[in-house]
Motif scaffolding. Structure first.
Motif, PDB file in Angstrom:
ATOM      1  N   SER A 128      -6.183  -1.648  -8.593  1.00 37.11           N
ATOM      2  CA  SER A 128      -6.477  -0.926  -9.845  1.00 37.11           C
ATOM      3  C   SER A 128      -6.426   0.590  -9.683  1.00 37.11           C
ATOM      4  CB  SER A 128      -7.861  -1.334 -10.371  1.00 37.11           C
ATOM      5  OG  SER A 128      -8.859  -1.078  -9.400  1.00 37.11           O
ATOM      6  N   ALA A 129      -6.069   1.102  -8.502  1.00 39.46           N
ATOM      7  CA  ALA A 129      -6.063   2.547  -8.252  1.00 39.46           C
ATOM      8  C   ALA A 129      -5.029   3.257  -9.130  1.00 39.46           C
ATOM      9  CB  ALA A 129      -5.777   2.828  -6.783  1.00 39.46           C
ATOM     10  N   SER A 149      -8.848   7.687  -6.047  1.00 35.49           N
ATOM     11  CA  SER A 149      -9.274   6.302  -6.259  1.00 35.49           C
ATOM     12  C   SER A 149      -8.695   5.382  -5.178  1.00 35.49           C
ATOM     13  CB  SER A 149      -8.858   5.815  -7.650  1.00 35.49           C
ATOM     14  OG  SER A 149      -7.444   5.815  -7.794  1.00 35.49           O
ATOM     15  N   LEU A 150      -7.491   5.723  -4.671  1.00 31.92           N
ATOM     16  CA  LEU A 150      -6.911   4.915  -3.597  1.00 31.92           C
ATOM     17  C   LEU A 150      -7.673   5.147  -2.289  1.00 31.92           C
ATOM     18  CD1 LEU A 150      -4.668   2.867  -3.125  1.00 31.92           C
ATOM     19  CD2 LEU A 150      -3.157   4.751  -2.479  1.00 31.92           C
ATOM     20  N   PHE A 151      -8.090   6.380  -2.037  1.00 22.45           N
ATOM     21  CA  PHE A 151      -8.936   6.655  -0.874  1.00 22.45           C
ATOM     22  C   PHE A 151     -10.267   5.911  -0.998  1.00 22.45           C
ATOM     23  CE2 PHE A 151      -6.050   9.902   0.439  1.00 22.45           C
ATOM     24  CZ  PHE A 151      -6.347  10.173   1.780  1.00 22.45           C
ATOM     25  N   LEU A 152     -10.822   5.878  -2.204  1.00 17.56           N
ATOM     26  CA  LEU A 152     -12.081   5.173  -2.443  1.00 17.56           C
ATOM     27  C   LEU A 152     -11.943   3.687  -2.121  1.00 17.56           C
ATOM     28  CD1 LEU A 152     -15.004   5.271  -3.536  1.00 17.56           C
ATOM     29  CD2 LEU A 152     -14.046   4.840  -5.816  1.00 17.56           C
ATOM     30  N   LEU A 192       0.804  -1.222   0.000  1.00 13.95           N
ATOM     31  CA  LEU A 192       0.000   0.000   0.000  1.00 13.95           C
ATOM     32  C   LEU A 192       0.842   1.279   0.000  1.00 13.95           C
ATOM     33  CD1 LEU A 192      -2.852   1.142   0.000  1.00 13.95           C
ATOM     34  CD2 LEU A 192      -2.843   1.011   2.506  1.00 13.95           C
ATOM     35  N   PRO A 193       1.912   1.408   0.824  1.00 12.63           N
ATOM     36  CA  PRO A 193       2.710   2.636   0.763  1.00 12.63           C
ATOM     37  C   PRO A 193       3.346   2.868  -0.606  1.00 12.63           C
ATOM     38  CG  PRO A 193       3.248   1.380   2.739  1.00 12.63           C
ATOM     39  CD  PRO A 193       2.413   0.496   1.861  1.00 12.63           C
ATOM     40  N   TYR A 194       3.699   1.804  -1.292  1.00 15.81           N
ATOM     41  CA  TYR A 194       4.350   1.930  -2.598  1.00 15.81           C
ATOM     42  C   TYR A 194       3.338   2.318  -3.668  1.00 15.81           C
ATOM     43  CZ  TYR A 194       8.079  -0.309  -0.020  1.00 15.81           C
ATOM     44  OH  TYR A 194       9.028  -0.591   0.923  1.00 15.81           O
ATOM     45  N   ALA A 207       3.190   5.732  -5.765  1.00 11.00           N
ATOM     46  CA  ALA A 207       3.078   5.697  -7.223  1.00 11.00           C
ATOM     47  C   ALA A 207       1.981   6.623  -7.742  1.00 11.00           C
ATOM     48  CB  ALA A 207       2.814   4.269  -7.689  1.00 11.00           C
ATOM     49  N   VAL A 208       0.944   6.859  -6.921  1.00 14.13           N
ATOM     50  CA  VAL A 208      -0.140   7.744  -7.354  1.00 14.13           C
ATOM     51  C   VAL A 208       0.056   9.175  -6.844  1.00 14.13           C
ATOM     52  CG1 VAL A 208      -1.786   5.862  -7.538  1.00 14.13           C
ATOM     53  CG2 VAL A 208      -1.616   7.135  -5.387  1.00 14.13           C
TER      54      VAL A 208
END
Length: 417
Positions: free
Chosen positions: A137-138, A143-146, A76-78, A82-83
């Motif tokens: 798929s974020a 989208s990652l928060f979603l 998750l941190p990576y 990336a986003v």
């Protein structure tokens, strides 16, 4: 023949009788029964076939759930980086997750009491799989928060904990809850080793898709193997509100103790992977090895320490939990910016933090009838989620303004408040 078996007179039987087919069947039946009883005692489960099936499924689902969760936690941190995210956005994301889990966990407890453990397991793991799909798929920070939103209902440990409560006697509760936590720790440990190996071959997103596959296997297992005609509880109607449960003796003090230790320990435990990346500059593979060590210590604590804490009263257990957590926090403070010190002390911190919470939760579960098992397990886990909601925000703020060494110092000070 069976009378001789039950009286333990087998050594006195003639050799010719020992070769008898009925004798061999009786010995096999007795051996099988002994194995079942030993297995039930190890799990802390009542010695009833359907309950053993439920408990076994709860353990297997916990192990797979933990493997998937660990794979997602490591990458998750990576993916966040990336986003375009950073330490602050990661901490905010962790806090949003904890907020949703606090609110969702309380509702999930009532849901589990109403619809039963089977639907609780399906709902929890379905939500976890949905979150894993969105993480993998974020493509942006929103989208990652979603992807954190489905975690509102992702309470696999809570669903398995309800099964452990319903399938165990109060005097065996610490064993049952400790073993459930141990299965989670085993899956967590296995997941770190697998993720460490996979990190050499796969990208963070590919590992995240592996977590999706694991959650899909949990759903398939529950649908295929959960025993039909599940155990029903013949107890009074569940309490109308959590406030009624909190008014019972010792419940409120135990909740506050869990909140204090969760917030203090969570300042490091919620940020293990993030701090491994910044300030210690660990690679994905190195972070996975660190998590393997941490999960191994957690597994040892849940399996061998928690089951032996059932004899402690509420006050003694609260003091023991806080004291055990204080030692590694002071060790981390003394280690300063040492990467080796960080690695060494995070293991005892996880062991004391999660082990103490499990022990306090098992004691709380003994303070409610079985008809309220889901609600009480939810109430026991709510302080953990609430503490983990506050901890990343406090931890990131302290880190940004005062550096890493101040984080365990502030956490240790919180235990004295």
């Amino acid at each position: 023949m069976l009378a001789f078996l039950n009286l333990g007179l087998l050594p006195d039987l003639p050799e010719s009788l020992r070769g008898n087919c009925l004798f061999r069947k009786a010995v096999a039946a007795r051996t099988e029964q002994h194995c079942i009883e030993s297995y039930a005692d190890f799990l802390g489960c009542k010695q009833e076939g359907k309950m053993l099936e439920q408990m076994s499924l709860a353990h297997s689902s916990q192990a797979l759930y933990a493997m998937a969760s660990e794979a997602s936690a490591v990458v998750l941190p990576y993916i966040n980086s990336a986003v375009g995210g950073n330490v602050q956005t990661f901490a905010m994301m962790q806090s949003v997750t904890s907020i949703s889990q606090v609110l969702g966990g309380l509702c999930f407890g009532h849901y589990a009491d109403r619809f039963g453990p089977r639907w609780a397991l399906l709902t929890a793991h379905g939500a976890a799989m949905s979150s894993a799909i969105l993480v993998a798929s974020a493509q942006s920070r929103p989208s990652l928060f979603l992807a954190m939103m489905p975690l509102t209902l992702a309470h696999g440990f809570q669903a398995s904990g309800q099964i452990a409560v319903q399938c165990s006697e109060p005097e065996q509760r610490s064993v049952a809850m400790g073993r459930i936590s141990g299965s989670y720790g085993l899956g967590f440990f296995t997941g770190t080793l697998v993720t460490a190996y996979a990190a050499r071959l796969l990208s963070p997103r590919q590992i995240a898709w592996g977590a999706v596959a694991l959650e899909a296997s949990v759903l398939s297992t529950v649908l295929a193997l959960y025993p039909s005609g599940e155990y029903s509880v013949e107890e009074p109607k569940p309490a109308a509100s959590f406030w009624e449960i909190l008014q019972r003796p010792h419940v409120w003090s135990l909740v506050l103790s869990k909140l204090s230790t969760s917030a203090a320990g969570g300042m490091l435990l919620c940020m293990i992977t993030q701090f491994a990346m910044d300030p210690f500059n660990f690679s994905t593979a190195q972070t996975s090895v660190l998590m393997a060590y941490v999960s191994g210590m957690q597994l040892l604590s849940q399996t061998f320490v928690v089951p032996h804490l059932g004899h402690l009263g509420p006050k003694a257990l609260r003091l023991s939990s806080a004291g055990a957590l204080l030692v590694p926090l002071l060790g981390l403070w003394a280690s300063g910016s040492s990467a080796l010190g960080y690695c060494v002390w995070m293991g005892p911190l996880a062991a004391s933090g999660y082990g103490g919470n499990t022990a306090l939760g098992s004691l709380m579960s003994c303070l409610a009838p079985e008809s309220e098992s889901g609600s009480m397990v939810a109430l026991g886990l709510a302080p953990l989620s609430l503490g983990f909601m506050l901890a990343p925000i406090m931890s990131s703020w302290v880190y940004q303004h005062f550096g890493f060494q101040a984080v365990p110092a502030v956490a240790a000070a919180m235990l004295w408040l």
